[in-house]
Design a protein around this motif. Structure first.
Motif, PDB file in Angstrom:
ATOM      1  N   ARG A  44       0.842  -1.189   0.000  1.00  0.00           N
ATOM      2  CA  ARG A  44       0.000   0.000   0.000  1.00  0.00           C
ATOM      3  C   ARG A  44       0.879   1.241   0.000  1.00  0.00           C
ATOM      4  O   ARG A  44       1.896   1.284   0.699  1.00  0.00           O
ATOM      5  N   GLU A  45       0.481   2.246  -0.768  1.00  0.00           N
ATOM      6  CA  GLU A  45       1.275   3.462  -0.850  1.00  0.00           C
ATOM      7  C   GLU A  45       0.421   4.707  -0.649  1.00  0.00           C
ATOM      8  O   GLU A  45      -0.776   4.719  -0.976  1.00  0.00           O
ATOM      9  N   PHE A  46       1.052   5.723  -0.143  1.00  0.00           N
ATOM     10  CA  PHE A  46       0.410   7.010   0.086  1.00  0.00           C
ATOM     11  C   PHE A  46       0.126   7.691  -1.253  1.00  0.00           C
ATOM     12  O   PHE A  46       0.943   7.637  -2.177  1.00  0.00           O
ATOM     13  N   VAL A  47      -1.029   8.343  -1.341  1.00  0.00           N
ATOM     14  CA  VAL A  47      -1.392   9.084  -2.547  1.00  0.00           C
ATOM     15  C   VAL A  47      -1.494  10.582  -2.258  1.00  0.00           C
ATOM     16  O   VAL A  47      -0.841  11.387  -2.921  1.00  0.00           O
ATOM     17  N   ALA A  48      -2.323  10.950  -1.293  1.00  0.00           N
ATOM     18  CA  ALA A  48      -2.538  12.366  -1.004  1.00  0.00           C
ATOM     19  C   ALA A  48      -3.150  12.513   0.376  1.00  0.00           C
ATOM     20  O   ALA A  48      -3.755  11.577   0.901  1.00  0.00           O
ATOM     21  N   ALA A  49      -2.987  13.709   0.954  1.00  0.00           N
ATOM     22  CA  ALA A  49      -3.565  13.991   2.262  1.00  0.00           C
ATOM     23  C   ALA A  49      -3.976  15.461   2.334  1.00  0.00           C
ATOM     24  O   ALA A  49      -3.418  16.309   1.623  1.00  0.00           O
ATOM     25  N   ILE A  50      -4.926  15.734   3.217  1.00  0.00           N
ATOM     26  CA  ILE A  50      -5.398  17.094   3.424  1.00  0.00           C
ATOM     27  C   ILE A  50      -5.776  17.247   4.887  1.00  0.00           C
ATOM     28  O   ILE A  50      -6.264  16.286   5.514  1.00  0.00           O
ATOM     29  N   ASN A  51      -5.528  18.426   5.453  1.00  0.00           N
ATOM     30  CA  ASN A  51      -5.942  18.635   6.832  1.00  0.00           C
ATOM     31  C   ASN A  51      -7.410  19.019   6.878  1.00  0.00           C
ATOM     32  O   ASN A  51      -8.043  19.280   5.844  1.00  0.00           O
ATOM     33  N   TRP A  52      -7.966  19.052   8.062  1.00  0.00           N
ATOM     34  CA  TRP A  52      -9.413  19.278   8.187  1.00  0.00           C
ATOM     35  C   TRP A  52      -9.825  20.644   7.668  1.00  0.00           C
ATOM     36  O   TRP A  52     -10.873  20.794   7.040  1.00  0.00           O
ATOM     37  N   VAL A  53      -8.950  21.625   7.936  1.00  0.00           N
ATOM     38  CA  VAL A  53      -9.270  22.977   7.480  1.00  0.00           C
ATOM     39  C   VAL A  53      -9.204  23.060   5.966  1.00  0.00           C
ATOM     40  O   VAL A  53      -9.942  23.825   5.338  1.00  0.00           O
ATOM     41  N   GLY A  54      -8.346  22.274   5.382  1.00  0.00           N
ATOM     42  CA  GLY A  54      -8.230  22.253   3.932  1.00  0.00           C
ATOM     43  C   GLY A  54      -7.139  23.150   3.383  1.00  0.00           C
ATOM     44  O   GLY A  54      -7.058  23.349   2.171  1.00  0.00           O
ATOM     45  N   ASP A  55      -6.294  23.672   4.274  1.00  0.00           N
ATOM     46  CA  ASP A  55      -5.261  24.590   3.793  1.00  0.00           C
ATOM     47  C   ASP A  55      -3.879  23.941   3.704  1.00  0.00           C
ATOM     48  O   ASP A  55      -2.900  24.618   3.377  1.00  0.00           O
ATOM     49  N   ARG A  56      -3.812  22.655   3.972  1.00  0.00           N
ATOM     50  CA  ARG A  56      -2.557  21.933   3.817  1.00  0.00           C
ATOM     51  C   ARG A  56      -2.834  20.655   3.044  1.00  0.00           C
ATOM     52  O   ARG A  56      -3.764  19.899   3.379  1.00  0.00           O
ATOM     53  N   THR A  57      -2.025  20.426   2.033  1.00  0.00           N
ATOM     54  CA  THR A  57      -2.145  19.218   1.248  1.00  0.00           C
ATOM     55  C   THR A  57      -0.758  18.642   0.977  1.00  0.00           C
ATOM     56  O   THR A  57       0.251  19.344   1.039  1.00  0.00           O
ATOM     57  N   ARG A  58      -0.756  17.361   0.682  1.00  0.00           N
ATOM     58  CA  ARG A  58       0.498  16.691   0.327  1.00  0.00           C
ATOM     59  C   ARG A  58       0.177  15.616  -0.682  1.00  0.00           C
ATOM     60  O   ARG A  58      -0.888  14.963  -0.591  1.00  0.00           O
ATOM     61  N   TYR A  59       1.070  15.421  -1.635  1.00  0.00           N
ATOM     62  CA  TYR A  59       0.851  14.448  -2.706  1.00  0.00           C
ATOM     63  C   TYR A  59       2.074  13.567  -2.893  1.00  0.00           C
ATOM     64  O   TYR A  59       3.212  14.021  -2.724  1.00  0.00           O
ATOM     65  N   ALA A  60       1.832  12.354  -3.306  1.00  0.00           N
ATOM     66  CA  ALA A  60       2.928  11.513  -3.768  1.00  0.00           C
ATOM     67  C   ALA A  60       3.449  12.081  -5.085  1.00  0.00           C
ATOM     68  O   ALA A  60       2.684  12.642  -5.881  1.00  0.00           O
ATOM     69  N   ASP A  61       4.737  11.944  -5.312  1.00  0.00           N
ATOM     70  CA  ASP A  61       5.328  12.483  -6.538  1.00  0.00           C
ATOM     71  C   ASP A  61       4.661  11.908  -7.781  1.00  0.00           C
ATOM     72  O   ASP A  61       4.528  12.583  -8.803  1.00  0.00           O
ATOM     73  N   SER A  62       4.236  10.678  -7.688  1.00  0.00           N
ATOM     74  CA  SER A  62       3.668  10.000  -8.854  1.00  0.00           C
ATOM     75  C   SER A  62       2.328  10.570  -9.306  1.00  0.00           C
ATOM     76  O   SER A  62       1.893  10.314 -10.428  1.00  0.00           O
ATOM     77  N   VAL A  63       1.676  11.346  -8.437  1.00  0.00           N
ATOM     78  CA  VAL A  63       0.353  11.873  -8.800  1.00  0.00           C
ATOM     79  C   VAL A  63       0.314  13.397  -8.845  1.00  0.00           C
ATOM     80  O   VAL A  63      -0.709  13.973  -9.228  1.00  0.00           O
ATOM     81  N   LYS A  64       1.405  14.052  -8.488  1.00  0.00           N
ATOM     82  CA  LYS A  64       1.432  15.516  -8.500  1.00  0.00           C
ATOM     83  C   LYS A  64       1.100  16.049  -9.883  1.00  0.00           C
ATOM     84  O   LYS A  64       1.610  15.563 -10.887  1.00  0.00           O
ATOM     85  N   GLY A  65       0.256  17.063  -9.908  1.00  0.00           N
ATOM     86  CA  GLY A  65      -0.129  17.669 -11.166  1.00  0.00           C
ATOM     87  C   GLY A  65      -1.275  16.954 -11.859  1.00  0.00           C
ATOM     88  O   GLY A  65      -1.849  17.483 -12.819  1.00  0.00           O
ATOM     89  N   ARG A  66      -1.639  15.768 -11.379  1.00  0.00           N
ATOM     90  CA  ARG A  66      -2.739  15.017 -11.995  1.00  0.00           C
ATOM     91  C   ARG A  66      -3.896  14.824 -11.030  1.00  0.00           C
ATOM     92  O   ARG A  66      -5.057  14.823 -11.439  1.00  0.00           O
ATOM     93  N   PHE A  67      -3.592  14.635  -9.754  1.00  0.00           N
ATOM     94  CA  PHE A  67      -4.622  14.400  -8.737  1.00  0.00           C
ATOM     95  C   PHE A  67      -4.767  15.646  -7.872  1.00  0.00           C
ATOM     96  O   PHE A  67      -3.790  16.346  -7.599  1.00  0.00           O
ATOM     97  N   THR A  68      -5.981  15.883  -7.415  1.00  0.00           N
ATOM     98  CA  THR A  68      -6.254  16.985  -6.502  1.00  0.00           C
ATOM     99  C   THR A  68      -7.130  16.486  -5.367  1.00  0.00           C
ATOM    100  O   THR A  68      -8.184  15.883  -5.609  1.00  0.00           O
ATOM    101  N   ILE A  69      -6.692  16.765  -4.143  1.00  0.00           N
ATOM    102  CA  ILE A  69      -7.475  16.392  -2.975  1.00  0.00           C
ATOM    103  C   ILE A  69      -8.147  17.656  -2.425  1.00  0.00           C
ATOM    104  O   ILE A  69      -7.537  18.735  -2.405  1.00  0.00           O
ATOM    105  N   SER A  70      -9.393  17.507  -2.006  1.00  0.00           N
ATOM    106  CA  SER A  70     -10.123  18.655  -1.479  1.00  0.00           C
ATOM    107  C   SER A  70     -11.125  18.189  -0.445  1.00  0.00           C
ATOM    108  O   SER A  70     -11.404  16.986  -0.340  1.00  0.00           O
TER     109      SER A  70
END
Length: 120
Positions: A44-70
Motif C-alpha cells: 500500500r502506498e500514500f497518494v494524497a492527504a489534506i488537513n481538516w481545514v483544507g489549507d494543507r495538502t500533500r501528494y505523492a510524486d507520482s500523482v502531482k499535477g494530476r490528482f487533486t485532494i479537497s
C-alpha cells in the motif's frame, strides 16, 4: 470515525475519476484525511492527504499535477479528483484518518477500498 469511499470504476488511460470519502461518527478539526492505494502484488502506498481545514495538502510524486485532494466541510467529505489517469494508477484506493500532527501523520482509521482500473 467511520469512512465510506466510493467513485471507483473502469476508465481508459487519459480519462478521469472522482473518488469521495464520507466521514461519519466522531470527527475532529485536527483530523488529517488521506488517500492510499494498493495495486496487486504491491504494498500500500500514500497518494494524497489534506488537513481538516483544507489549507494543507500533500501528494505523492507520482500523482502531482494530476490528482487533486479537497474537502467539503458541509458533507464531511474528502474528494480525490484524478485526471490524466495512467494504467499504473490501477489499484484499490482507500481513505484513512490520522489523528497525529501533520508532520507525524499515522493513519489508524480506514475505510473499505474502491477499485480503480485504468485500461491502456
Amino acid at each position: 470515525v467511520q469512512l465510506q469511499a466510493s467513485g471507483g470504476g473502469l476508465v481508459q488511460a487519459g480519462g478521469y475519476l472522482r473518488l469521495s470519502c464520507v466521514a461519519s461518527g466522531r470527527t475532529y478539526t485536527t483530523d488529517i484525511m488521506g488517500w492510499f492505494r494498493q495495486a496487486p502484488g504491491k504494498e500500500r502506498e500514500f497518494v494524497a492527504a489534506i488537513n481538516w481545514v483544507g489549507d494543507r495538502t500533500r501528494y505523492a510524486d507520482s500523482v502531482k499535477g494530476r490528482f487533486t485532494i479537497s474537502r467539503d466541510d458541509a458533507q464531511n467529505t474528502v474528494v480525490l479528483q484524478m485526471n490524466s489517469l495512467k494504467p499504473e494508477d490501477t489499484a484499490v484506493y482507500y481513505c484513512a484518518v490520522s489523528r497525529n500532527p501533520w508532520a507525524r501523520a499515522k493513519y489508524e482509521y480506514w475505510g473499505q477500498g474502491t477499485q480503480v482500473t485504468v485500461s491502456s
